[in-house]
Design an enzyme around this catalytic site. Structure first.
Site, PDB file in Angstrom:
ATOM      1  N   LYS A  13      28.466  18.891  62.761  1.00 38.92           N
ATOM      2  CA  LYS A  13      29.901  18.774  62.441  1.00 38.92           C
ATOM      3  C   LYS A  13      30.673  20.015  62.877  1.00 38.92           C
ATOM      4  CE  LYS A  13      29.295  18.197  57.949  1.00 38.92           C
ATOM      5  NZ  LYS A  13      27.836  18.124  57.763  1.00 38.92           N
ATOM      6  N   ARG A  88      33.161  15.120  50.416  1.00 37.59           N
ATOM      7  CA  ARG A  88      31.713  15.015  50.312  1.00 37.59           C
ATOM      8  C   ARG A  88      31.272  14.175  49.116  1.00 37.59           C
ATOM      9  NH1 ARG A  88      30.045  19.851  53.083  1.00 37.59           N
ATOM     10  NH2 ARG A  88      27.803  20.194  53.126  1.00 37.59           N
ATOM     11  N   ARG A 127      18.121  26.514  63.874  1.00 38.68           N
ATOM     12  CA  ARG A 127      19.418  27.017  64.341  1.00 38.68           C
ATOM     13  C   ARG A 127      19.624  28.510  64.105  1.00 38.68           C
ATOM     14  NH1 ARG A 127      23.758  23.509  60.739  1.00 38.68           N
ATOM     15  NH2 ARG A 127      23.338  24.408  58.701  1.00 38.68           N
ATOM     16  N   ARG A 131      21.708  31.465  57.362  1.00 37.81           N
ATOM     17  CA  ARG A 131      22.320  30.992  56.115  1.00 37.81           C
ATOM     18  C   ARG A 131      21.283  30.958  55.012  1.00 37.81           C
ATOM     19  NH1 ARG A 131      26.045  25.754  57.209  1.00 37.81           N
ATOM     20  NH2 ARG A 131      25.330  25.359  55.102  1.00 37.81           N
ATOM     21  N   ARG A 142      19.573  19.771  50.024  1.00 34.47           N
ATOM     22  CA  ARG A 142      20.859  19.393  50.629  1.00 34.47           C
ATOM     23  C   ARG A 142      20.812  17.957  51.167  1.00 34.47           C
ATOM     24  NH1 ARG A 142      21.262  24.057  54.603  1.00 34.47           N
ATOM     25  NH2 ARG A 142      23.101  23.037  55.468  1.00 34.47           N
TER      26      ARG A 142
HETATM   27  P1  AMP Z   1      28.484  23.130  54.900  1.00 33.09           P
HETATM   28  O1  AMP Z   1      28.816  24.364  55.660  1.00 33.09           O
HETATM   29  O2  AMP Z   1      29.464  22.026  55.113  1.00 33.09           O
HETATM   30  O3  AMP Z   1      27.057  22.694  55.123  1.00 33.09           O
HETATM   31  O4  AMP Z   1      28.584  23.512  53.332  1.00 33.09           O
HETATM   32  C1  AMP Z   1      27.761  24.484  52.776  1.00 33.09           C
HETATM   33  C2  AMP Z   1      27.739  24.356  51.267  1.00 33.09           C
HETATM   34  O5  AMP Z   1      29.069  24.530  50.747  1.00 33.09           O
HETATM   35  C3  AMP Z   1      27.290  23.015  50.730  1.00 33.09           C
HETATM   36  O6  AMP Z   1      25.886  22.908  50.643  1.00 33.09           O
HETATM   37  C4  AMP Z   1      27.954  23.011  49.353  1.00 33.09           C
HETATM   38  O7  AMP Z   1      27.266  23.848  48.455  1.00 33.09           O
HETATM   39  C5  AMP Z   1      29.290  23.677  49.641  1.00 33.09           C
HETATM   40  N1  AMP Z   1      30.324  22.691  50.035  1.00 33.09           N
HETATM   41  C6  AMP Z   1      30.966  22.608  51.234  1.00 33.09           C
HETATM   42  N2  AMP Z   1      31.857  21.623  51.249  1.00 33.09           N
HETATM   43  C7  AMP Z   1      31.790  21.025  50.028  1.00 33.09           C
HETATM   44  C8  AMP Z   1      32.448  19.924  49.429  1.00 33.09           C
HETATM   45  N3  AMP Z   1      33.375  19.207  50.084  1.00 33.09           N
HETATM   46  N4  AMP Z   1      32.116  19.608  48.136  1.00 33.09           N
HETATM   47  C9  AMP Z   1      31.199  20.324  47.444  1.00 33.09           C
HETATM   48  N5  AMP Z   1      30.531  21.367  47.964  1.00 33.09           N
HETATM   49  C10 AMP Z   1      30.815  21.726  49.238  1.00 33.09           C
END
Ligand code: AMP
Length: 185
Positions: A13, A88, A127, A131, A142
Site C-alpha cells: 500500500k 481498517r 523488506r 520496524r 497483524r
Molecule cells: P501500517 O503502517 O498501515 O502497517 O500501520 C502500522 C500500525 O499502525 C498498525 O499495525 C496499527 O497498530 C496502527 N494503525 C495504522 N492505521 C490504523 C488504523 N486505521 N486503525 C487502527 N490502527 C492503525
C-alpha cells in the site's frame, strides 16, 4: 480524486500510494506513518499508542477517526487524497462515510491490493525497514488482526459499488500499471 488504498500488511500500500501521489499529484495520508512519527517524537499520542503498535494490534477507532478527521482538514487535501491504512475496521469506514456525506463529497475508488498470506509474510520479513512490528510473531498477529477486524471492510465497500480488486502479485511496476488502468478509466 479521493482514493482508499486497501490491503493486508505487506501488500504494498505505502509503495503504491507514493507512486500514485507522484503521478497524479494527490497527497497521501498514511495513518501508520502518522503513528510511527508520533512515537518517534514522543508526543502524547505517541506515548499512548506505542505498546499497541509494538504488539501489532489496532489503535482504538475513536483515536484513529479523530486523528484522520483533523488531518483531512488541511487544505492540501481539499481536492483529493489517497488513504493508506485507513479505514481498517467497519466502524472507521462508517465514520469516514459520514464525513464524506456531511461534506457532500464522494469516494472515487476503493482499490483492494490482493496478495496471498504466505507471500505477505515473506515480503514483510525481507523488506528490512527496521520496524518494531516486522518480526515473525508480530506479523502473525497483524495478519490475524487483518483477517478478523479489517477484512470485513471489503464487504462494506463492495456494497457501496466503488470496490476494485487489484492483483497485488508481481513487480512494483506491474502492480502500479494495474492501478493506473483502473484510475484512468
Ligand atoms: P501500517 O503502517 O498501515 O502497517 O500501520 C502500522 C500500525 O499502525 C498498525 O499495525 C496499527 O497498530 C496502527 N494503525 C495504522 N492505521 C490504523 C488504523 N486505521 N486503525 C487502527 N490502527 C492503525
Amino acid at each position: 480524486m479521493r482514493i482508499i488504498l486497501f490491503g493486508p500488511p505487506g501488500a504494498g500500500k505505502g509503495t503504491q500510494a507514493k507512486l500514485i501521489e507522484k503521478e497524479y499529484n494527490i497527497p497521501q495520508l498514511s495513518t501508520g506513518e502518522m503513528f510511527r512519527s508520533a512515537i518517534k517524537n514522543q508526543t502524547p499520542l505517541g506515548i499512548k499508542i506505542k505498546d499497541i503498535l509494538d504488539a501489532g494490534k489496532l489503535v482504538p477507532d475513536q483515536t484513529v477517526v479523530e486523528l484522520v478527521e483533523e488531518a483531512l482538514n488541511d487544505e492540501k487535501f481539499l481536492n483529493g487524497y489517497i488513504l493508506d491504512g485507513f479505514p481498517r475496521t467497519v466502524p472507521q469506514a462508517k465514520a469516514f462515510e459520514e464525513r464524506l456525506k456531511k461534506n457532500g463529497k464522494k469516494l472515487h475508488s476503493f482499490l483492494s491490493l490482493e496478495v496471498p498470506d504466505e507471500e505477505l509474510m515473506k515480503r514483510i520479513l525481507s523488506r528490512g525497514e527496521g520496524r518494531a512490528d516486522d518480526t515473525p510473531e508480530k506479523v502473525k498477529v497483524r495478519l490475524e488482526v487483518y483477517n478478523e477486524e479489517t477484512a470485513p471492510v471489503l464487504n462494506y465497500y463492495k456494497q457501496q459499488g466503488v470496490y476494485r480488486a487489484i492483483d497485488g502479485l508481481g513487480t512494483i511496476e506491474e502492480i502500479y500499471a494495474r492501478i493506473k488502468k483502473v484510475l484512468d478509466n
